[in-house]
Write an enzyme that holds these catalytic residues in place. Structure first.
Site, short mmCIF file in Angstrom:
data_model
loop_
_atom_site.label_atom_id
_atom_site.label_comp_id
_atom_site.label_asym_id
_atom_site.label_seq_id
_atom_site.Cartn_x
_atom_site.Cartn_y
_atom_site.Cartn_z
N GLY A 12 103.40 69.90 70.94
CA GLY A 12 103.44 68.87 69.90
C GLY A 12 104.63 67.93 69.95
O GLY A 12 104.91 67.24 68.98
N ILE A 19 108.72 66.75 65.01
CA ILE A 19 109.21 68.01 64.43
C ILE A 19 109.33 69.06 65.54
O ILE A 19 110.29 69.83 65.58
CB ILE A 19 108.26 68.47 63.30
N VAL A 67 94.36 69.60 73.14
CA VAL A 67 93.79 70.79 72.50
C VAL A 67 92.31 70.63 72.14
O VAL A 67 91.66 71.60 71.75
CB VAL A 67 94.58 71.23 71.24
N ALA A 97 94.23 62.50 63.06
CA ALA A 97 93.02 61.98 62.41
C ALA A 97 92.96 60.50 62.76
O ALA A 97 94.01 59.86 62.88
CB ALA A 97 93.08 62.15 60.90
N TYR A 159 96.40 60.78 52.23
CA TYR A 159 96.42 61.92 53.16
C TYR A 159 94.98 62.35 53.48
O TYR A 159 94.69 62.86 54.57
CB TYR A 159 97.25 63.07 52.57
N LYS A 166 94.50 70.56 56.75
CA LYS A 166 95.64 71.46 56.47
C LYS A 166 95.19 72.66 55.62
O LYS A 166 95.72 73.77 55.78
CB LYS A 166 96.78 70.72 55.78
N ILE A 195 108.77 63.64 56.72
CA ILE A 195 109.78 63.23 57.71
C ILE A 195 109.17 62.07 58.49
O ILE A 195 107.99 62.13 58.86
CB ILE A 195 110.08 64.41 58.69
N THR A 197 107.92 60.40 61.31
CA THR A 197 107.54 60.67 62.70
C THR A 197 106.36 59.78 63.02
O THR A 197 105.82 59.10 62.14
CB THR A 197 107.11 62.14 62.87
N ALA A 199 103.25 60.73 63.69
CA ALA A 199 102.08 61.17 62.92
C ALA A 199 102.21 60.71 61.46
O ALA A 199 101.25 60.23 60.86
CB ALA A 199 101.92 62.69 63.00
P1 NAD Z 1 104.32 63.75 65.91
O1 NAD Z 1 103.42 62.57 66.01
O2 NAD Z 1 105.63 63.67 66.54
O3 NAD Z 1 103.57 65.07 66.41
C1 NAD Z 1 102.17 65.22 66.40
C2 NAD Z 1 101.81 65.77 67.75
O4 NAD Z 1 100.40 66.08 67.81
C3 NAD Z 1 102.09 64.78 68.88
O5 NAD Z 1 102.95 65.37 69.82
C4 NAD Z 1 100.73 64.55 69.50
O6 NAD Z 1 100.79 64.36 70.90
C5 NAD Z 1 100.04 65.87 69.15
N1 NAD Z 1 98.59 65.77 69.32
C6 NAD Z 1 97.73 64.91 68.69
N2 NAD Z 1 96.49 65.07 69.19
C7 NAD Z 1 96.58 66.06 70.14
C8 NAD Z 1 95.65 66.66 71.02
N3 NAD Z 1 94.35 66.31 71.04
N4 NAD Z 1 96.09 67.62 71.88
C9 NAD Z 1 97.38 68.00 71.87
N5 NAD Z 1 98.32 67.46 71.07
C10 NAD Z 1 97.91 66.48 70.22
O7 NAD Z 1 104.48 64.01 64.33
P2 NAD Z 1 105.06 65.26 63.51
O8 NAD Z 1 105.28 64.75 62.15
O9 NAD Z 1 106.15 65.89 64.26
O10 NAD Z 1 103.81 66.23 63.45
C11 NAD Z 1 103.84 67.58 63.85
C12 NAD Z 1 103.13 68.47 62.85
O11 NAD Z 1 103.89 68.48 61.65
C13 NAD Z 1 101.74 67.99 62.46
O12 NAD Z 1 100.89 69.12 62.31
C14 NAD Z 1 101.97 67.33 61.12
O13 NAD Z 1 100.81 67.29 60.32
C15 NAD Z 1 103.00 68.28 60.57
N6 NAD Z 1 103.76 67.80 59.42
C16 NAD Z 1 104.44 66.62 59.48
C17 NAD Z 1 105.15 66.20 58.37
C18 NAD Z 1 105.89 64.89 58.40
O14 NAD Z 1 106.20 64.36 57.32
N7 NAD Z 1 106.22 64.35 59.53
C19 NAD Z 1 105.20 66.98 57.21
C20 NAD Z 1 104.49 68.19 57.19
C21 NAD Z 1 103.79 68.59 58.30
#
Ligand code: NAD
Length: 263
Positions: A12, A19, A67, A97, A159, A166, A195, A197, A199
């Site tokens: 990820g 993150i 994935v 999404a 969302y 989720k 945070i 990022t 996504a």
């Molecule tokens: P990010 O965009 O840096 O990370 C998302 C990752 O998902 C990316 O590395 C992307 O390549 C990967 N991804 C998407 N489709 C994919 C696929 N088909 N195969 C493999 N990898 C795939 O953003 P992030 O915020 O670091 O997100 C990481 C996780 O944290 C996510 O599950 C997100 O929902 C969760 N999250 C984020 C926040 C926030 O505010 N940023 C808060 C809570 C949870």
């Protein structure tokens, strides 16, 4: 060092704000040996550049894995087995999404958007945990962690379908924990506060959400990528050995505040 001798696969990382990258840096600091995946050729270079900044970069496996593709998941864990023979920690920090699903009315969620969001963001945890199970067995156990967001219990505008993904993900954490607990494999989720990022930028209104956290969270600030990394260290380390099936809130306490009531 809390993770000395541990082999951890990080899924990820898209860029330095991910993150998963915060988790990787915290794991590295605590002595873990790391491997990374990248989701597509387009992201490979980004991940490569980041990995180069780590000590012993040339020894760090960098493997492709979309994935949504079963064959790539199988190939990933075959490659990890060939390289390491076992696995101690698996970080699933993946969500997707279609952008148009993360704006407008929830009732306009399309069937295709729903399927994609649930497949990539939720089913993938089942797929990678199953594929990792034989490698955990060789390690005598393991720790799996995923990232969720507190839009499951409460409605967060925009969302939309990601909240449903989720909700499925958090239920999977409990079912996988029950499944794999007898094999000493623990499965937990970190529910991170907002945070900025890649996504998160797809979700309309992230800045407003961050402002609410600053105003209302008991700690009066947002969580950082580094702090989520430290929670992940805890989940990966023996310090959390009695914890499984849990969702830990890394959100400066925002989840406990009664909405609409300033404290
Ligand atoms: P990010 O965009 O840096 O990370 C998302 C990752 O998902 C990316 O590395 C992307 O390549 C990967 N991804 C998407 N489709 C994919 C696929 N088909 N195969 C493999 N990898 C795939 O953003 P992030 O915020 O670091 O997100 C990481 C996780 O944290 C996510 O599950 C997100 O929902 C969760 N999250 C984020 C926040 C926030 O505010 N940023 C808060 C809570 C949870």
């Amino acid at each position: 060092m809390l993770l000395a001798g541990k082999k951890a696969l990080i899924m990820g990382v898209a860029n330095k704000r991910s993150i998963a990258w915060g988790i990787a840096e915290a794991f590295r600091r605590e002595g873990a040996e790391l491997a990374f995946t990248y989701a597509s050729e387009r992201l490979r270079e980004n991940v490569e550049e980041l990995v180069k900044t780590l000590p012993d970069a040339e020894r760090i496996p960098l493997l492709p894995c979309d994935v949504a593709q079963d064959a790539q998941v199988t190939e990933l864990f075959r490659a990890v087995e060939e390289r390491w023979g076992r696995l101690d920690v698996l970080v699933h920090s993946i969500a997707f999404a279609p952008r148009e699903e993360l704006t407008g009315a929830f009732r306009d969620t399309t069937r295709q958007g729903f399927q994609t969001a649930l497949d990539v963001s939720a089913y993938s945890l089942v797929a990678v945990t199953r594929a990792a199970a034989p490698l955990f067995e060789r390690a005598g156990g393991g720790s799996v962690m995923t990232l969720t967001y507190d839009a499951v219990e409460r409605v967060v505008p925009s969302y939309n379908v990601m909240a449903i993904a989720k909700a499925a993900l958090e239920a999977e954490v409990r079912y996988l924990a029950a499944d794999l607990g007898p094999n000493n494999v623990r499965v937990n989720a970190i529910s991170a506060g907002p945070i900025k990022t890649l996504a998160a930028s797809a979700v309309k209104g992230i800045s407003r959400l961050q402002k609410s956290v600053e105003d209302l969270a008991p700690l009066r600030r947002n969580v950082t990528q580094e702090e989520v990394g430290d929670v992940a260290v805890f989940l990966a380390s023996p310090l959390s050995r009695c914890l499984t099936g849990a969702t830990l809130y890394a959100d400066c306490g925002f989840n406990v505040v009664g909405k609409g009531h300033e404290v």
